[in-house]
Each structure stands twice: as C-alpha cells, then as structure tokens.
Motif scaffolding. Structure first.
Motif, PDB file in Angstrom:
ATOM      1  N   TRP A  35       0.822  -1.204   0.000  1.00  0.00           N
ATOM      2  CA  TRP A  35       0.000   0.000   0.000  1.00  0.00           C
ATOM      3  C   TRP A  35       0.862   1.261   0.000  1.00  0.00           C
ATOM      4  CZ3 TRP A  35      -4.517   0.069  -1.810  1.00  0.00           C
ATOM      5  CH2 TRP A  35      -5.383  -1.022  -1.669  1.00  0.00           C
ATOM      6  N   ALA A  36       2.046   1.147   0.637  1.00  0.00           N
ATOM      7  CA  ALA A  36       2.961   2.292   0.598  1.00  0.00           C
ATOM      8  C   ALA A  36       3.421   2.544  -0.833  1.00  0.00           C
ATOM      9  CB  ALA A  36       4.157   2.037   1.522  1.00  0.00           C
ATOM     10  N   ASP A  37       3.739   1.470  -1.565  1.00  0.00           N
ATOM     11  CA  ASP A  37       4.099   1.611  -2.978  1.00  0.00           C
ATOM     12  C   ASP A  37       2.974   2.288  -3.757  1.00  0.00           C
ATOM     13  OD1 ASP A  37       6.577   0.472  -2.749  1.00  0.00           O
ATOM     14  OD2 ASP A  37       5.890  -1.568  -3.226  1.00  0.00           O
ATOM     15  N   ARG A  38       1.757   1.868  -3.464  1.00  0.00           N
ATOM     16  CA  ARG A  38       0.591   2.432  -4.160  1.00  0.00           C
ATOM     17  C   ARG A  38       0.447   3.919  -3.843  1.00  0.00           C
ATOM     18  NH1 ARG A  38      -2.489   2.682  -8.427  1.00  0.00           N
ATOM     19  NH2 ARG A  38      -4.719   2.728  -8.061  1.00  0.00           N
ATOM     20  N   ALA A  39       0.664   4.300  -2.596  1.00  0.00           N
ATOM     21  CA  ALA A  39       0.550   5.708  -2.183  1.00  0.00           C
ATOM     22  C   ALA A  39       1.610   6.556  -2.872  1.00  0.00           C
ATOM     23  CB  ALA A  39       0.677   5.819  -0.662  1.00  0.00           C
ATOM     24  N   VAL A  40       2.827   5.999  -3.039  1.00  0.00           N
ATOM     25  CA  VAL A  40       3.885   6.726  -3.741  1.00  0.00           C
ATOM     26  C   VAL A  40       3.459   7.016  -5.176  1.00  0.00           C
ATOM     27  CG1 VAL A  40       6.239   6.559  -4.646  1.00  0.00           C
ATOM     28  CG2 VAL A  40       5.760   5.845  -2.306  1.00  0.00           C
ATOM     29  N   GLU A  41       2.814   6.049  -5.810  1.00  0.00           N
ATOM     30  CA  GLU A  41       2.368   6.215  -7.194  1.00  0.00           C
ATOM     31  C   GLU A  41       1.265   7.273  -7.311  1.00  0.00           C
ATOM     32  OE1 GLU A  41       1.052   2.458  -8.572  1.00  0.00           O
ATOM     33  OE2 GLU A  41       2.997   1.457  -8.291  1.00  0.00           O
ATOM     34  N   LEU A  42       0.348   7.249  -6.347  1.00  0.00           N
ATOM     35  CA  LEU A  42      -0.853   8.094  -6.459  1.00  0.00           C
ATOM     36  C   LEU A  42      -0.608   9.539  -6.050  1.00  0.00           C
ATOM     37  CD1 LEU A  42      -3.496   5.550  -5.070  1.00  0.00           C
ATOM     38  CD2 LEU A  42      -3.165   6.258  -7.456  1.00  0.00           C
ATOM     39  N   GLY A  43       0.291   9.770  -5.091  1.00  0.00           N
ATOM     40  CA  GLY A  43       0.531  11.141  -4.637  1.00  0.00           C
ATOM     41  C   GLY A  43      -0.645  11.680  -3.829  1.00  0.00           C
ATOM     42  N   PRO A  44      -0.703  12.993  -3.646  1.00  0.00           N
ATOM     43  CA  PRO A  44       0.193  14.028  -4.203  1.00  0.00           C
ATOM     44  C   PRO A  44       1.598  14.001  -3.610  1.00  0.00           C
ATOM     45  CG  PRO A  44      -1.320  14.995  -2.629  1.00  0.00           C
ATOM     46  CD  PRO A  44      -1.749  13.562  -2.775  1.00  0.00           C
ATOM     47  N   ALA A  45       2.397  15.044  -3.885  1.00  0.00           N
ATOM     48  CA  ALA A  45       3.824  15.029  -3.544  1.00  0.00           C
ATOM     49  C   ALA A  45       4.068  14.772  -2.061  1.00  0.00           C
ATOM     50  CB  ALA A  45       4.456  16.357  -3.969  1.00  0.00           C
ATOM     51  N   GLU A  46       3.321  15.449  -1.225  1.00  0.00           N
ATOM     52  CA  GLU A  46       3.495  15.284   0.226  1.00  0.00           C
ATOM     53  C   GLU A  46       3.243  13.840   0.640  1.00  0.00           C
ATOM     54  OE1 GLU A  46       1.201  16.553   4.342  1.00  0.00           O
ATOM     55  OE2 GLU A  46       0.670  17.534   2.454  1.00  0.00           O
ATOM     56  N   VAL A  47       2.175  13.247   0.075  1.00  0.00           N
ATOM     57  CA  VAL A  47       1.837  11.859   0.397  1.00  0.00           C
ATOM     58  C   VAL A  47       2.906  10.921  -0.136  1.00  0.00           C
ATOM     59  CG1 VAL A  47       0.202  10.002  -0.077  1.00  0.00           C
ATOM     60  CG2 VAL A  47      -0.630  12.279   0.533  1.00  0.00           C
ATOM     61  N   SER A  48       3.373  11.182  -1.351  1.00  0.00           N
ATOM     62  CA  SER A  48       4.409  10.337  -1.952  1.00  0.00           C
ATOM     63  C   SER A  48       5.675  10.341  -1.102  1.00  0.00           C
ATOM     64  CB  SER A  48       4.743  10.829  -3.365  1.00  0.00           C
ATOM     65  OG  SER A  48       3.624  10.703  -4.216  1.00  0.00           O
ATOM     66  N   GLU A  49       6.021  11.526  -0.575  1.00  0.00           N
ATOM     67  CA  GLU A  49       7.227  11.631   0.247  1.00  0.00           C
ATOM     68  C   GLU A  49       7.098  10.805   1.528  1.00  0.00           C
ATOM     69  OE1 GLU A  49       9.864  15.061   2.558  1.00  0.00           O
ATOM     70  OE2 GLU A  49       8.261  15.642   1.172  1.00  0.00           O
ATOM     71  N   ARG A  50       5.958  10.976   2.207  1.00  0.00           N
ATOM     72  CA  ARG A  50       5.747  10.227   3.465  1.00  0.00           C
ATOM     73  C   ARG A  50       5.652   8.735   3.192  1.00  0.00           C
ATOM     74  NH1 ARG A  50       0.745  12.255   6.613  1.00  0.00           N
ATOM     75  NH2 ARG A  50       1.520  10.610   8.034  1.00  0.00           N
ATOM     76  N   ALA A  51       4.938   8.361   2.137  1.00  0.00           N
ATOM     77  CA  ALA A  51       4.785   6.945   1.802  1.00  0.00           C
ATOM     78  C   ALA A  51       6.125   6.332   1.425  1.00  0.00           C
ATOM     79  CB  ALA A  51       3.788   6.784   0.659  1.00  0.00           C
TER      80      ALA A  51
END
Length: 601
Positions: free
Chosen positions: A572-588
């Motif tokens: 799910w972390a991989d999925r969050a990196v793909e989906l973003g946005p940038a802030e979410v991608s960074e944390r994920a």
C-alpha cells in the motif's frame, strides 16, 4: 240522446275535456284577432293600421300580403311603412327600388331606413354615401347604425371607430361588445409595461362578459381564457363549456385541457374529439398525444395527420417525434423538415439534433440558427454547445447568454462557469443563482463553493470555542447533496463534522462513498477510525485507494504496518507513492523504505 250527441259532434257546444288553451294557443288567437282588427281599420283608410299590419305580415314572411298594406301606408306618408317596404323589396330582389323607399324614409327621419340605406351604399362600394347615412342613423341612437358606422370607420383606420363601437356596445350590441373587448385586450397585451395596460385588460373582460352573456361564443372563449390565466378555473370551465356547446371548437379544446389537468382524461378526450371533428388541429394533436402515451401509436399517428390536415404544423412535428421514438429516423427527418420549412422552430431544433447525431454538423448548424433566431431557447443552447465543441468560446458564450436570458437553466450554468473562469465573480454568482434556482445541481454546488470561498473565519465563542453556524453556502451544498452531487455530499459531511455532528457527517460521507466518491470513502474512514472502528475504516480506505486516492493508500499502509503485516503495508505504501500528491508520496516513500528494511532484517 242522439240529438245531443250530434250537437257535440257539430262543435257548436264546447266539450268539457278539462283542458285549458295553452299560452301559445292564446297568443295565436290574440294575434289573429289583432290582425282582423288591423285589417278592418286598414280597409277603412287607417294608414297607421295598414303600416302595423304590413310589418306584422312581413315578419311572418307573407310578402304578398304585406306589400299592398305597406304601399298604402307609404302613400299616406308613413315613414315606418316606407322603410319596411324597402326591406320587402330588398327581399324580393329589387335593391335599387328598395333604396329609393329607404331614402324617402331616411329623409323623413327614420334611423332604421338610414342604416339600411348606408348598408346598401357600402355594399356597392360608395363609402362616402354609406358613411353619411350610417352617421345619420347612429346619431339618432340606432344601435345597428352605430355598429355599422364603427365597422366602416375601423375598416378605413379612422380613430372615430372606437367611439361608435363603444356606443353600440353600451346599447347592447353583442358583436360590438366583443370587438371592443378584442381591441382593448390586444392594446393591453401590446402595452404590457404601460400604466394603462391592466385597466385595458380589465375593461376588456367586462365587455367579454357582456357579449358572452348575450350568447357570443367567441367572447365566452376569450373570457374563459382570461379567467384560466388568473387561476379561476371553475368559472373558466363554465364559460368554455358554454362556448363549446354553442359550437366553438377552440373552447371545446380548451375545456379538454382543463379537464386533463384536473385528472379527468376521459372527459377531456370527449371534448378533444368533438373539437377535432370540427377541424381544430390543436385538439387533434392533444388526442394524438393521449393515444401515444397509451402506446396506441397507430391511432396517435392518425390524429397527428388530422392535425396536419387542419393546418396545424405541430402535427408534422409530433409525427416526427413519434417516428423518432420508434427508431424510424428517415421518416422522422422527413416530418421534422416539413414542420421546420413551415416555420416550426422546435421542429428545426429537433431536425438539427437528428442531423448532428448522424454526424452532419454542417447540415445541423443552419437549422439550429434558424430555430434560435425564431426564439427557440433550446436551439440557442445547442448552438452554444456546438461552438464550444469547436473551441469558439466567445461565440458559444454569446449563445449561452441568449439562452440564459430566456431562462434556460443549463445555459445559465455555462455562463456562470465562463464568468468564474474570467474572474468575474459578481456576474458568475448572478448566473449561478439563476441556474441553481432553476434546479441545476451543478450550479447549486458551484454557487456554494463560490460563497464558501468568501466566508470569513469562523467567529470565536466567548469562552474560546469556535462557533459553527449554518451559512447560505451550506444550504446550497445541502441542496446539491440532496440531488446526489457527490462533491457536495462530501462538503456537507465536512461542515457537519466541523460542527461536531458526527452522525450527520457519516450519513453524507456514506452517501457520497456509495455513489463512488473516493473522497467520501476516505473521509468516512477517518470518521470511523476516530470513533474506534478502524477495521470498518480500512474497508472504506481500501475502496478509496482502489479508486486512486493516495492518502487512503497511505492510511492503509500505516494500518497494516501497525498490525505487523509488513508486506501488505509495503504494497500500500508503494501504491501511495504512485498516487501522490507530492506530500503523500514523500511520506509513503519513507514508510516504504522503513518497511523494506524491517522485512530484510
């Protein structure tokens, strides 16, 4: 006994039948006696008696008996007899001789003869002579003379026509009352913004009433229309019924619509049938629509054709609609074209849509233009869509504005969106309010968002707590949400949550989520997690993440990491990196790296 029976049979004795003579019989006996008396007086040289007897015989149609009496009275100088002699001769087919006697009577002061002489001259095209004699008659108070003079002056466009028409109407002439009412009615409608418009229409109603009360069926029809427009349906129905029974097909048709609106379609059909059989195209169309609603397409088509035969172009338009519903595109186009060429604007619009659906954009555009120029609001909106599809935004906006000015809801929405895009908030708000008031869900949401962006910070309670009061923007959000707008539902949920109304917030989030809103599913998950229902929250986050919501994927990664399900958490972390946005991608990304290290340890 035998002698007595013979005497009864002879009629010399009245038989005791117990029956009295009827009133009509008594009247006949009285007239017969009067006729005998007048005949005896006339034989003795009484000119007045001869004149009265001649008039009596003339009314009865006994021209041979009337003529010698009238000639005798005329020879003695009786002007009424001279007038009646003119009438008799006119009936016999001697108009020139009749005119001679009318002239004698008119010169002697007979208003009726002056009227007859004026009519005689008008029939022969001598309008100056006609006006002279009709004016003589009218000025003496003769009602038929006043009406005939008004008719002549109106024909010539003379302003004095209304004076004499009113004079005839005031003396009880029903056709004059009707024509005066029509003139006032038309003037009132043409001058809707004028100060005297209401007074003219009110006076017209009174003259319609006078004419209708005297049996004028068209006056009864127009009176019914005025009352119907005012909402006085019961009285309107009575006048329509009176007019319809007197043979006015338009009244029968109008009565049918009143009955239909009251839910009595069977009775409506009876009156429509009566009107349609008398050649009313509108009634034939109504019958066609009634049968079409019942699925009786053949009968519907027959009545639509009858309407067309009666000269009603709606018949061709309705035939086009019927064929289109049945998938008979070629026939639909044929009927639409026929109605459109006859000037039917909605048929032109329908034809353009049909051509557009067939890929003929070039052929559709002129028909849209023709319909729009003729006043079709839908066609103006469709032109806006057509030009917007070509990226001709300014031309599209012009047509949208035209349709919006005529009350088209979706056009007002498009104008509002365009004004928002241009930064013209006041104009945007005005059009969005029109569209939202007309029932547009999207307009209600966009108006709410516009008002929401202007909201000042929430006022602080005197104890330091924030007070959340329901504002106008929330009311518009709720209206859009109630109509199924998913983003509005999410926003209403957020506002309810800010007020601390968790139940209301959950209701709106759930409605949005179940309709496919990923934001609704995410927010519902947050709400459930705060209430201690993390497993159920994970279900909604999964739905949101599967729909592409990055924050929901990050939340799921955290949930699975806390549970010790590191591989699922990493997925799910991989999925969050793909989906973003940038802030979410960074944390994920940081979470994913940590989980990867933990898994490889």
């Amino acid at each position: 006994m035998g002698d007595k029976a013979t005497l009864f049979e002879s009629g010399r004795f009245a038989q005791a039948s117990g029956e009295e003579p009827t009133r009509d019989e008594m009247t006949d006996m009285g007239e017969a006696a009067e006729e005998v008396r007048l005949g005896l007086a006339a034989q003795s040289g009484d000119a007045e008696a001869a004149s009265v007897l001649g008039a009596m015989l003339l009314r009865r149609g006994d021209l041979d008996g009337a003529e010698p009496q009238l000639r005798a009275a005329t020879a003695a100088g009786d002007r009424a007899a001279a007038n009646n002699l003119g009438v008799l001769l006119h009936q016999r087919g001697y108009p020139e001789e009749a005119a001679g006697w009318w002239r004698i009577a008119a010169v002697a002061g007979s208003a009726a003869a002056a009227h007859a002489l004026g009519r005689y001259h008008r029939e022969r095209g001598d309008e100056p002579a006609a006006e002279y004699w009709l004016r003589q008659s009218a000025e003496q108070g003769h009602v038929l003379g006043a009406y005939a003079l008004a008719d002549l002056l109106e024909h010539r466009g003379d302003v004095g026509a209304e004076h004499w028409m009113r004079a005839a109407a005031e003396r009880g002439h029903r056709e004059a009352a009707y024509r005066l009412a029509r003139a006032l009615d038309t003037a009132g409608r043409e001058d809707e913004a004028g100060a005297g418009a209401d007074n003219a229409v009110a006076e017209a109603e009174q003259w319609y009433r006078q004419a209708a009360a005297r049996g004028h069926r068209r006056a009864a029809l127009h009176l019914g229309a005025i009352l119907e427009k005012r909402g006085e349906l019961k009285e309107a129905g009575r006048w329509y019924l009176t007019s319809a029974k007197d043979g006015e097909p338009r009244a029968a048709c109008a009565l049918g619509f009143l009955l239909r609106d009251a839910g009595d379609t069977e009775s409506a059909a009876v009156w429509w049938l009566r009107a349609a059989q008398e050649g009313d195209g509108n009634a034939a169309n109504a019958l066609g629509a009634l049968h079409a609603e019942r699925g009786e397409t053949q009968t519907a088509e027959r009545w639509y054709r009858a309407a067309l035969d009666a000269g009603d172009d709606n018949g061709a338009y309705n035939l086009g609609l019927l064929c289109a519903e049945q998938g008979r595109t070629a026939q639909a186009e044929q009927w639409y074209r026929r109605a459109a060429y006859a000037g039917h604007r909605e048929a032109a619009n329908a034809l353009a849509i049909l051509l557009l659906q067939g890929g003929d954009t070039t052929g559709a555009e002129p028909w849209f233009s023709k319909a729009a120029e003729a006043g079709s609001v839908d066609a103006a909106f469709n032109l806006g869509i057509l030009y917007a599809g070509r990226d001709e935004e300014s031309t599209a906006l012009r047509w949208y504005e035209r349709a919006a000015a005529a009350g088209h809801t979706e056009a007002a929405l498009q104008v509002g969106i365009a004004r928002l895009r241009a930064g013209e908030e006041q104009e945007a708000e005005r059009h969005l309010r029109c569209a939202a008031g007309g029932g547009s869900t999207e307009a209600a949401y966009r108006l709410a968002a516009l008002l929401d962006a202007r909201r000042p910070p929430e006022p602080a309670h005197e104890l330091g707590e924030i007070v959340h009061e329901k504002t106008e923007c929330e009311e518009w959000y709720e209206r859009a949400a109630a109509q199924g707008h998913r983003r509005a539902q999410v926003r209403v949920g957020m506002l309810a949550a800010a007020r601390g109304d968790v139940v209301e917030a959950a209701r709106w989030y759930r409605a949005a989520a179940e309709a496919g809103s990923r934001n609704g599913a995410f927010n519902l998950g947050l709400l459930l997690a705060r209430e201690g229902s993390e497993p159920e929250a994970a279900v909604w986050w999964t739905r949101a993440a599967d729909a592409g919501h990055g924050r929901a994927a990050l939340r799921l990664a955290l949930v699975y990491a806390r549970r010790g399900e590191l591989a699922e958490g990493q997925r799910w972390a991989d999925r969050a990196v793909e989906l973003g946005p940038a802030e979410v991608s960074e944390r994920a990304g940081r979470l994913r790296d940590a989980l990867r290290e933990e898994l490889s340890a």
